[in-house]
Design an enzyme around this catalytic site. Structure first.
Site, PDB file in Angstrom:
ATOM      1  N   GLY A  74       2.893  91.232 -31.540  1.00  0.00           N
ATOM      2  CA  GLY A  74       2.325  89.902 -31.694  1.00  0.00           C
ATOM      3  C   GLY A  74       2.585  88.968 -30.535  1.00  0.00           C
ATOM      4  O   GLY A  74       2.280  87.771 -30.607  1.00  0.00           O
TER       5      GLY A  74
ATOM      6  N   ARG B 263      -4.527  77.611 -27.331  1.00  0.00           N
ATOM      7  CA  ARG B 263      -5.979  77.674 -27.130  1.00  0.00           C
ATOM      8  C   ARG B 263      -6.667  76.698 -28.067  1.00  0.00           C
ATOM      9  O   ARG B 263      -6.311  76.576 -29.239  1.00  0.00           O
ATOM     10  CB  ARG B 263      -6.474  79.093 -27.390  1.00  0.00           C
TER      11      ARG B 263
ATOM     12  N   ASP C 181     -15.991  91.263 -32.648  1.00  0.00           N
ATOM     13  CA  ASP C 181     -14.901  90.344 -32.973  1.00  0.00           C
ATOM     14  C   ASP C 181     -14.614  89.383 -31.827  1.00  0.00           C
ATOM     15  O   ASP C 181     -13.784  88.470 -31.981  1.00  0.00           O
ATOM     16  CB  ASP C 181     -13.633  91.112 -33.354  1.00  0.00           C
TER      17      ASP C 181
END
Length: 457
Positions: A119, A169, A241
């Site tokens: 992650g 972001r 995606d």
């Protein structure tokens, strides 16, 4: 936290099967690497807040803003044409919203969709996305934005130990074609309806219903990819995606801008067969949009809606063609459309490809009169320029500076060694793309070329 107006994401109002409550994983020793003060102001963040300790702890994942609900989003996707039924945010956490835009921490630790990964993100991809996304914004291309980059003080293990980092972001939304595919593949019509209502209200209020949404997304993607083509930009991993229904460029992995022009150019190390080559991008968009239409069918009459949906998806080439002509007419200073414009543009591109002319400098040279010097054999260019001079009506509009691969890689290498000065200088240049810059406008010298890029996950 009382100062930064980050609120709960509206995505958390959707059914819980579409997301998971996931707090970011704290890091050892956060340090601010880059902060986007102009974007912070747009988001309504207080002046100077972004550079304070509270912000640092939030952007590193050590502190969750009061009153928010951090989540990871579920989605599926077609990756290089192969179906992956469950992907999701494997290293991103949606903290919440500011000024109606998503605030996401990328590299914030494991989530339920990490699929065995850690992650985390290492410094290189974080700085690459920061540079390229901010350059795209400055170039007028719809895109996610970079609010901040933070070093974690921890090591990330990839092929070798690397310094860890987190990117903040910002986007209008992180809903993807793959989000729709996730629900459709589970026959979750109620979820599709809820998601569609959410997307229409937030992104495409003129759409009205699923048919209108399909039309709006087709149109947004046609304009977006025409903008990419006008810059020589190659996304590199146009999986479903990675196609946002907002029409923003998202997920800057193995992306790159061409130096020498050729339509078959590929940079991504994992794109071994050129599926996502420069010239293939409009075709891939049609394929992705067909998957989007298929996922929407339960809301559009099921099988009975297939003919109309097919017709709409098949309208993409014409819409893209119109947008592409608009982009390249501006690059040539053509104001009044003419039936011969497409041939005029393609003749120049063909001449560039035959001689390996630099994409950015050729078009910039039309602006300042230096384009001819980029051709080893100027005769074909001279013949083209004679035709062009009869059509030119205005000054061409072309950037001087793009984030060239060799400069991006040099900035990352220096940053890994603890020196951010080259990154800072490059960021300043690419966010002023229409200003001449003798250093950052220059193409790579022999031996400096970077011909492969990597996802960085």
């Amino acid at each position: 936290m009382q100062n930064a107006p980050i609120t709960v994401s509206r995505y958390a109002d959707l059914p819980g099967r579409m997301w998971s409550h996931t707090a970011p994983t704290p890091v050892a020793a956060p340090r601010l690497l880059a902060a986007n003060d102009a974007l912070a102001a747009e988001l309504g963040l207080p002046p100077g807040w972004l550079r304070g300790d509270e912000a640092l702890q939030i952007l590193a994942g050590n502190l969750v803003p009061e009153g928010t609900l951090p989540i990871a989003q579920a989605y599926a996707g077609h990756q290089f044409g192969g179906w992956s039924p469950q992907l999701g945010d494997g290293r991103a956490v949606l903290l919440g919203e500011a000024a109606g835009r998503d605030i996401v921490l990328k590299g914030a630790g494991r989530t339920p969709w990490s699929r065995g990964g850690d992650g985390r993100a290492w410094l290189g991809p974080v700085l690459r996305e920061y540079l390229v996304s901010e350059a795209m914004h400055a170039l007028g291309i719809p895109t996610t934005r970079a609010l901040a980059a933070v070093a974690t003080g921890e090591t990330v293990l990839r092929e070798r130990p690397l310094p860890g980092a987190v990117l903040t972001r910002v986007a209008r939304s992180h809903v993807r074609v793959g989000t729709y595919e996730y629900l459709a593949s589970r026959n979750d019509t109620d979820g599709l309806a809820a998601l569609t209502d959410h997307v229409i209200a937030r992104l495409h209020p003129q759409a009205g219903d699923a048919w209108g949404l399909l039309d709006a997304v087709i149109d947004a993607q046609a304009r977006l990819i025409a903008g990419w083509m006008g810059l020589g930009f190659i996304h590199g991993v146009m999986n479903t995606d990675n196609m946002a229904v907002s029409g923003e460029t998202i997920d800057y992995g193995p992306c790159a801008f061409m130096d020498a022009y050729h339509p078959d150019t590929v940079f991504s190390s994992i794109d071994r067969f050129g599926r996502y080559a420069y010239a293939a991008q409009p075709t891939v968009a049609v394929w992705n949009l067909a998957q989007f239409a298929s996922a929407l069918l339960p809301l559009m009459g099921g099988e009975a809606g297939i003919p109309r949906a097919t017709e709409m998806v098949n309208s993409f080439p014409a819409r893209f063609g119109d947008a592409w002509l608009g982009v390249f007419r501006a690059k040539l200073g053509l104001v009044t459309p003419d039936p011969g414009d497409a041939d005029l543009i393609q003749t120049l591109l063909g001449t560039m490809a035959a001689q390996g002319a630099d994409f950015t400098l050729t078009f910039r040279g039309l602006t300042d009169g230096t384009a001819r010097a980029g051709f080893a054999d100027p005769a074909p260019f001279d013949a083209w320029a004679a035709r062009w001079s009869d059509r030119r009506e205005a000054d061409p509009v072309n950037p001087a500076v793009i984030p060239r691969n060799h400069h991006v890689e040099a900035a990352i290498a220096a940053a890994v060694d603890g020196d951010l000065s080259f990154f800072d200088a490059l960021l300043a240049a690419v966010t002023r793309p229409f200003q001449d810059d003798p250093v950052f406008a220059a193409p790579p010298r022999p031996g400096e070329e970077v011909t492969a890029t990597f996802c960085g996950t």
